[in-house]
Design an enzyme around this catalytic site. Structure first.
Site, short mmCIF file in Angstrom:
data_model
loop_
_atom_site.label_atom_id
_atom_site.label_comp_id
_atom_site.label_asym_id
_atom_site.label_seq_id
_atom_site.Cartn_x
_atom_site.Cartn_y
_atom_site.Cartn_z
N GLY A 33 40.54 33.32 38.61
CA GLY A 33 41.65 33.75 37.77
C GLY A 33 42.55 34.70 38.53
O GLY A 33 42.07 35.56 39.27
N ARG A 70 41.02 25.56 40.43
CA ARG A 70 39.62 25.18 40.46
C ARG A 70 39.43 24.02 41.43
O ARG A 70 40.34 23.23 41.63
CB ARG A 70 39.16 24.72 39.08
CG ARG A 70 39.28 25.79 38.04
CD ARG A 70 38.52 25.41 36.80
NE ARG A 70 38.23 26.63 36.06
CZ ARG A 70 37.18 26.79 35.31
NH1 ARG A 70 36.28 25.81 35.20
NH2 ARG A 70 36.98 27.91 34.66
N ASP A 94 33.33 37.07 41.91
CA ASP A 94 32.00 36.59 42.30
C ASP A 94 31.96 35.16 42.80
O ASP A 94 31.43 34.87 43.87
CB ASP A 94 31.10 36.61 41.04
CG ASP A 94 30.30 37.88 40.97
OD1 ASP A 94 30.46 38.73 41.86
OD2 ASP A 94 29.52 38.03 40.01
N THR A 153 40.17 40.63 40.29
CA THR A 153 39.92 40.11 38.95
C THR A 153 40.28 41.18 37.93
O THR A 153 40.07 42.37 38.18
CB THR A 153 38.44 39.70 38.74
OG1 THR A 153 38.19 39.57 37.34
CG2 THR A 153 37.48 40.75 39.29
N ASP A 188 38.72 41.53 35.27
CA ASP A 188 37.53 41.79 34.46
C ASP A 188 36.74 43.02 34.90
O ASP A 188 35.90 43.52 34.14
CB ASP A 188 36.61 40.57 34.47
CG ASP A 188 37.29 39.34 33.91
OD1 ASP A 188 38.16 39.50 33.04
OD2 ASP A 188 36.97 38.22 34.34
N ASP A 191 34.28 43.41 36.79
CA ASP A 191 32.82 43.25 36.74
C ASP A 191 32.17 43.12 38.11
O ASP A 191 31.02 42.68 38.21
CB ASP A 191 32.47 42.04 35.86
CG ASP A 191 33.14 40.76 36.34
OD1 ASP A 191 34.01 40.84 37.24
OD2 ASP A 191 32.82 39.69 35.82
N ARG A 226 35.91 38.30 29.88
CA ARG A 226 34.81 37.32 29.95
C ARG A 226 33.51 37.91 29.42
O ARG A 226 33.49 38.35 28.27
CB ARG A 226 34.67 36.78 31.37
CG ARG A 226 35.39 35.44 31.39
CD ARG A 226 35.32 34.75 32.70
NE ARG A 226 35.94 35.57 33.74
CZ ARG A 226 36.30 35.08 34.92
NH1 ARG A 226 36.11 33.81 35.21
NH2 ARG A 226 36.88 35.85 35.82
#
Lengths: 323, 323, 323, 323
Positions: free
Chosen positions: D11, D72, D103, D126, D128, D130, D172
């Site tokens: 993303g 993708r 990741d 990202t 996110d 994370d 997410r």
């Protein structure tokens, strides 16, 4: 008309890129070729001219500045310079021009038309909003919002410290930005070139509201007859002992930034209308918006008149800030 | 501890309101009463003190400035002034203080502690980021974003006109804003107080990149040894004939504005942590964030040390703008 | 007229606070008392009414929402409810009303006037821009900029991933936001209630421009005849295999936010004009702006007509996005 | 190392362009050639690779999205696909890679390294947040500010209408955005995937604070165990009769927008550090920031660990919103 040129001239303004995009794509839509002339009349003389395709103006709608650049040209003031400019246009087969700029830019295009018969139409591009025949110029709404956001920030710190701020805004000889921003930020007073500034009144007023308001914002248009924000602060300071006074000159950030929705729409609509008019044979016309409708005036009328401020807004400021 | 006081002091910074809210609500959560002291040490002396309820700090998390105000106090520098301040605190039954401000504010609270034993904790509130013991001060991130957004706007017009801009940013004696903004806006150079400014190098560099870059932005920290943006522009102008050069002083808008997410979070976390520590009996401590964790240092350590800039960032600017 | 009431009604809109401020301060300027009626017709019935002073409307000019609140009232639809509302107004000595809202709000005030003779004037407050007699309603410009900024962000990610996005915008039965935002963001297409949506055309178009554009943004007005963004995405997806398609519903953030400069100015000007007219004895009038001038129409005319979109803008979108 | 490749994957996130710029210019600074690989692993397989010069990454520092695109690739999951990817890299003489992503992207690069020995370094890109080994990922701060600004707007209208809003944010499987935004907007509650959501508690709480707060904002992380904002609203609605409840899904606007100052600085610093490390022979390393310092961890460590949320922030929200 199968080949047109487009250029930006004078001080840049947010929305000029949206206008360039509209001119280029409208031209292509009507099967004309569109050439970008870089750096205004200077680039016309230096032959900084190249064709623009549909995708060359992709992703610029939302960008401040002008991808075509802008520059002063002393050479264009000479007959030799203009001759050079014209022969460059001719060598590219450019049959008509869209000029995006202010009074001076329109005048330059008009001279080219007078001397060499080049058809042209004008789009009002300036943050100063001082052009005749339109409710607003391209860039004005964005600049106004930039000023308002900046002064909102200054208000935060002014209120925390109970200060008076003199904030200088652009507008050259016109008070449009100062006046509209004055209403929009709730300025305690706005000083504009169209009104004689009386510093004694200002001092009297600031003393009167002292303690009643957490802070005071005095907007100063750069063209004010008593000078800029720093000048005026220095002039009144001796009479305002004990007050905590500061000045801030907003400066060139007022010229940049992503154009507002209104400026993008204005630039797009006028860009389409002006280019279609030029292609159909129109010339010596300035485009604007009056009451949400496209408005067209002769270039002479546009140049020889000046948009005037609405004095009623001074009264609005007075009513809404008087306490 | 059943009754605490909170105040803001020194230059205001975005996020101070978020800190005030956190202190008040954390106090109430732990069943303490919280009193707001208005206008810093000045209001402590003038007894501008009143209790704050949960809802008094509603809807301020996202507002710039400080609802408690801030002001200089010469009287606090005198033993009499401080005695008055203390007796006002005592008359309200205030047993401990949370001070939100910079070095000077911490020092003031420390003196009060030395002389009268009033426990206190400090939250780092300043846009200058020059406090020891924290990755960032409350207000710094917001001010940095304000600078970056303003310089992005200036870049638009600079590029349209192929200009060099000297842009002055705040930071007092520190170059944090100048350095970080330099990285963030892609400045061609940034002049900071921590480095000796060599104007010949600057001139040489500007000549070297001429024509290679559409525009140049030179950030000037207000504390630079060669002066502010206007000073420096005037010094180098004679050696840069033919260049189109401007200066802009961003000014006090850097102090205001809605706090960024990071500043609200920082202020909220530190406000909770500091207030809980104070209530539990902690004193003479300064709170900060290191690597996402709350970090506590003794007030003497906080005052006697200075946060230092990361010189590696100068190299980052050089690498990323050199062409 | 010595005592007037002001209230906001219907969906809130940015700039309503600026309008409230203008009404209150204009009233005070003309030595009338101004009462705030909270939560619209509901509060009128519940007697949520209190006097507003000059400082009660300080620092709200730049805030979204409405400090007076807004709420639906089923009771006002009954004669008993309206009787209660009137007797509350009478008990406070309120002699005239300024209503800030849309069609429905104007209609409510008119019924009160029909039944009890309460004089009133109306200010157009709605983000939908669907009111007659004004170039723009209070809140429209802000909502439009909110949409444009959000879609600019979506464009970033859409272009990175070469996606088609269906983005739903507000506007109830009107396509103003969808149409103007479509021009301003350079949407590939905009679907509005005023035009019958042909999904086959949409599919055909998306296939035709595939690969020519990095991304496609299709704006969907919430009132579109084929449904919202998610509905339409689901309808066309089967015919667009291999395309990466997403939908986003911008939602209620479109109703909030600090008002833009234009909305603050609009609200301030109309607030002054309407309040002065009411005080001087005017009634059953709706206020707006046409071509930068205050425009007044009879309330019946305002209610019975609808502002119509400018279909030329559909052509502008087509010309500027077709490739 | 004389030739390196750079690509973005997964993303997109604001600041990726700043990272690309830093990689390209750092490579050139150290006299390496830098090749851009378009559309991630997909473009590596499709040979969408071309050299990037200094000026190719001009004027992108401040732009959202990624000029290199992202996509993708199912083919990359096959040995044949990866073989093709490698041979394209080899055909361009690319000796090392900088991957910007999360990741999954790191894992892809690691497999390429395992199978073909291609050296690589990773930058955490990202929204996110994370990723292990860094205080923040590139894009997180911008996304957080986007959320905060949107929820501030929703708060305006929620307060005007006394509503409860369920607002869904991205992240997410992680609650970073939900948690930090919860602190920053003063949410009444935030529901995150890391905590089991108890809807009865939620209902109880909303009933308890009814009337005490003008409005309530419940943030819902998209990965919450009880579903998204609309799901949860529908689940609790039957137990909240008489409440005015709405839901809003912020959606993909969270992925775009001009990067914040912090994200630009993070991306620039890490881009320089990672590229220099790669050129000097480092490989299989992930770069991050801990406490303002560049932090390097082995790629296996980065992939096999997960950044964990700070539960103390849940307590901060509870203390600061409980009344």
């Amino acid at each position: 008309m199968k080949r047109i040129g487009v250029f930006t001239s004078g001080g840049d303004a947010p929305g000029m890129n949206a206008a360039i995009r509209a001119v280029v794509r409208t031209g292509i839509f009507h099967e004309a070729e569109v050439y970008g002339i870089y750096n205004g009349f200077s680039g016309m003389i230096e032959n900084e001219i190249r064709q623009l395709q549909f995708s060359d103006v992709g992703n610029i709608l939302q960008r401040g500045g002008t991808i075509l650049g802008s520059a002063r040209s002393n050479e264009f003031r000479t007959p030799e310079g203009r001759k050079k400019a014209y022969s460059n246009l001719a060598s590219h087969g450019i049959e008509g021009l869209v000029v995006i700029g202010g009074d001076g830019s329109f005048t330059g295009a008009k001279i080219l038309n007078d001397e060499f018969g080049v058809p042209f139409v004008g789009l009002p591009g300036t943050i100063d909003n001082d052009l005749y025949g339109t409710d607003a110029t391209i860039g004005y709404d964005t600049a106004l919002n930039t000023v308002v956001e900046a002064v909102d920030k200054i208000r935060d710190t002014a209120s925390s410290h109970h200060r008076i701020f003199f904030v200088e805004v652009m507008g050259r000889n016109s008070g449009f930005i100062g006046l509209d921003a004055g209403v929009a930020v709730g300025a305690e007073m706005t000083l504009i070139p169209e009104e004689v500034t009386n510093l004694d009144d200002l001092v009297y007023y600031l003393k009167r509201i002292r303690g009643k308001k957490k802070s005071s914002i005095i907007l100063v248009s750069e063209g004010d007859d008593e000078g800029g924000a720093i000048d005026i602060m220095n002039k009144v300071k001796p009479q305002l002992e004990g007050f905590d006074i500061r000045a801030s000159v907003l400066g060139h950030m007022q010229r940049g930034g992503n154009p507002s929705a209104a400026d993008r729409i204005l630039a797009s609509r006028l860009g389409v209308a002006a280019t279609e008019t030029l292609i159909k044979g129109g010339t010596n016309l300035a485009f604007g918006i009056i009451g949400n409708n496209v408005n067209i005036v002769g270039i002479e009328e546009a140049i020889s008149n000046k948009e005037v401020i609405d004095r009623e807004k001074l009264r609005v400021i007075e009513i809404l800030s008087r306490c």
